[in-house]
Design a protein around this motif. Structure first.
Motif, PDB file in Angstrom:
ATOM      1  N   LYS A  43      49.930 -96.975 118.768  1.00 41.65           N
ATOM      2  CA  LYS A  43      50.548 -97.489 117.549  1.00 41.65           C
ATOM      3  C   LYS A  43      49.734 -98.636 116.966  1.00 41.65           C
ATOM      4  CE  LYS A  43      55.322 -96.288 118.715  1.00 41.65           C
ATOM      5  NZ  LYS A  43      56.709 -96.785 118.799  1.00 41.65           N
ATOM      6  N   GLU A  44      50.046 -98.957 115.719  1.00 44.82           N
ATOM      7  CA  GLU A  44      49.372-100.073 115.071  1.00 44.82           C
ATOM      8  C   GLU A  44      49.987-101.389 115.559  1.00 44.82           C
ATOM      9  OE1 GLU A  44      47.149 -97.967 111.771  1.00 44.82           O
ATOM     10  OE2 GLU A  44      47.907 -99.972 111.348  1.00 44.82           O
ATOM     11  N   ARG A  45      49.213-102.455 115.397  1.00 49.89           N
ATOM     12  CA  ARG A  45      49.732-103.781 115.719  1.00 49.89           C
ATOM     13  C   ARG A  45      50.890-104.105 114.775  1.00 49.89           C
ATOM     14  NH1 ARG A  45      45.206-108.083 116.200  1.00 49.89           N
ATOM     15  NH2 ARG A  45      45.126-107.827 113.923  1.00 49.89           N
ATOM     16  N   GLU A  46      51.966-104.683 115.312  1.00 50.48           N
ATOM     17  CA  GLU A  46      53.133-104.976 114.495  1.00 50.48           C
ATOM     18  C   GLU A  46      53.610-106.406 114.705  1.00 50.48           C
ATOM     19  OE1 GLU A  46      56.315-102.337 115.619  1.00 50.48           O
ATOM     20  OE2 GLU A  46      56.686-103.366 117.508  1.00 50.48           O
ATOM     21  N   PHE A  47      54.317-106.880 113.699  1.00 47.11           N
ATOM     22  CA  PHE A  47      54.892-108.210 113.697  1.00 47.11           C
ATOM     23  C   PHE A  47      56.027-108.307 114.702  1.00 47.11           C
ATOM     24  CE2 PHE A  47      56.960-111.919 112.169  1.00 47.11           C
ATOM     25  CZ  PHE A  47      58.271-111.613 111.856  1.00 47.11           C
ATOM     26  N   VAL A  48      56.079-109.427 115.434  1.00 47.47           N
ATOM     27  CA  VAL A  48      57.191-109.706 116.342  1.00 47.47           C
ATOM     28  C   VAL A  48      57.964-110.933 115.847  1.00 47.47           C
ATOM     29  CG1 VAL A  48      57.858-110.350 118.675  1.00 47.47           C
ATOM     30  CG2 VAL A  48      56.007-108.681 118.313  1.00 47.47           C
ATOM     31  N   ALA A  49      57.259-112.055 115.716  1.00 47.45           N
ATOM     32  CA  ALA A  49      57.917-113.296 115.280  1.00 47.45           C
ATOM     33  C   ALA A  49      56.863-114.276 114.793  1.00 47.45           C
ATOM     34  CB  ALA A  49      58.715-113.914 116.420  1.00 47.45           C
ATOM     35  N   THR A  50      57.260-115.117 113.852  1.00 49.43           N
ATOM     36  CA  THR A  50      56.388-116.195 113.392  1.00 49.43           C
ATOM     37  C   THR A  50      57.176-117.481 113.315  1.00 49.43           C
ATOM     38  OG1 THR A  50      56.823-115.635 111.079  1.00 49.43           O
ATOM     39  CG2 THR A  50      54.796-114.748 112.056  1.00 49.43           C
ATOM     40  N   ILE A  51      56.444-118.595 113.340  1.00 46.48           N
ATOM     41  CA  ILE A  51      57.053-119.910 113.187  1.00 46.48           C
ATOM     42  C   ILE A  51      56.103-120.778 112.384  1.00 46.48           C
ATOM     43  CG2 ILE A  51      56.135-120.726 115.412  1.00 46.48           C
ATOM     44  CD1 ILE A  51      58.785-122.351 115.695  1.00 46.48           C
ATOM     45  N   THR A  52      56.641-121.465 111.386  1.00 45.16           N
ATOM     46  CA  THR A  52      55.804-122.318 110.556  1.00 45.16           C
ATOM     47  C   THR A  52      55.590-123.666 111.227  1.00 45.16           C
ATOM     48  OG1 THR A  52      57.652-123.321 109.369  1.00 45.16           O
ATOM     49  CG2 THR A  52      56.793-121.221 108.510  1.00 45.16           C
ATOM     50  N   TRP A  53      54.722-124.470 110.636  1.00 45.98           N
ATOM     51  CA  TRP A  53      54.492-125.813 111.163  1.00 45.98           C
ATOM     52  C   TRP A  53      55.798-126.607 111.160  1.00 45.98           C
ATOM     53  CZ3 TRP A  53      51.382-128.349 114.091  1.00 45.98           C
ATOM     54  CH2 TRP A  53      51.367-129.751 114.071  1.00 45.98           C
TER      55      TRP A  53
END
Length: 120
Positions: A43-53
């Motif tokens: 599968k392609e790489r996928e988003f899990v989670a992000t956090i801003t500064w």
């Protein structure tokens, strides 16, 4: 130059927990957003989670309520607490950093990845 190094992956049974870490070295990632992404076999790489500064977080629907992203600015380290793991969470997990918000296709810095395998 910034180096990102993930750790904490491994083999766990379904329903179990793991905590991933991503340590940044080279310089402080002041102002950078960071995130976790994963690539399952075939599968392609996928988003899990992000956090801003500033600490605003976002999660993929598939992990909401089970995963939690956090960062320790003093330690220059990003974390992903993964609970209630499922076999479909099996993947190589990557951390990324970007002055914007990283995505599966965009990130100024990427780690080498850590394998997470969830057995049924």
């Amino acid at each position: 130059q910034v180096q990102l190094k993930e750790s904490g992956g491994g083999l766990v049974q379904a329903g179990g927990s793991l905590r991933l870490s991503c340590a940044a070295s080279g310089r402080t990632l002041s102002g950078y957003a960071m995130g976790w992404f994963r690539r399952a076999p075939g599968k392609e790489r996928e988003f899990v989670a992000t956090i801003t500064w500033n600490g605003a977080s976002s999660y993929a629907d598939s992990v909401k309520g089970r995963f939690s992203i956090s960062r320790d600015k003093a330690r220059n380290t990003l974390y992903l607490q993964m609970n209630s793991l499922k076999p479909e969470d099996t993947a190589v997990y990557y951390c990324a950093a970007d002055l914007g918000v990283p995505s599966s296709r965009r990130g100024e810095f990427w780690g080498q990845g850590t394998q997470v395998t969830v057995s049924s």
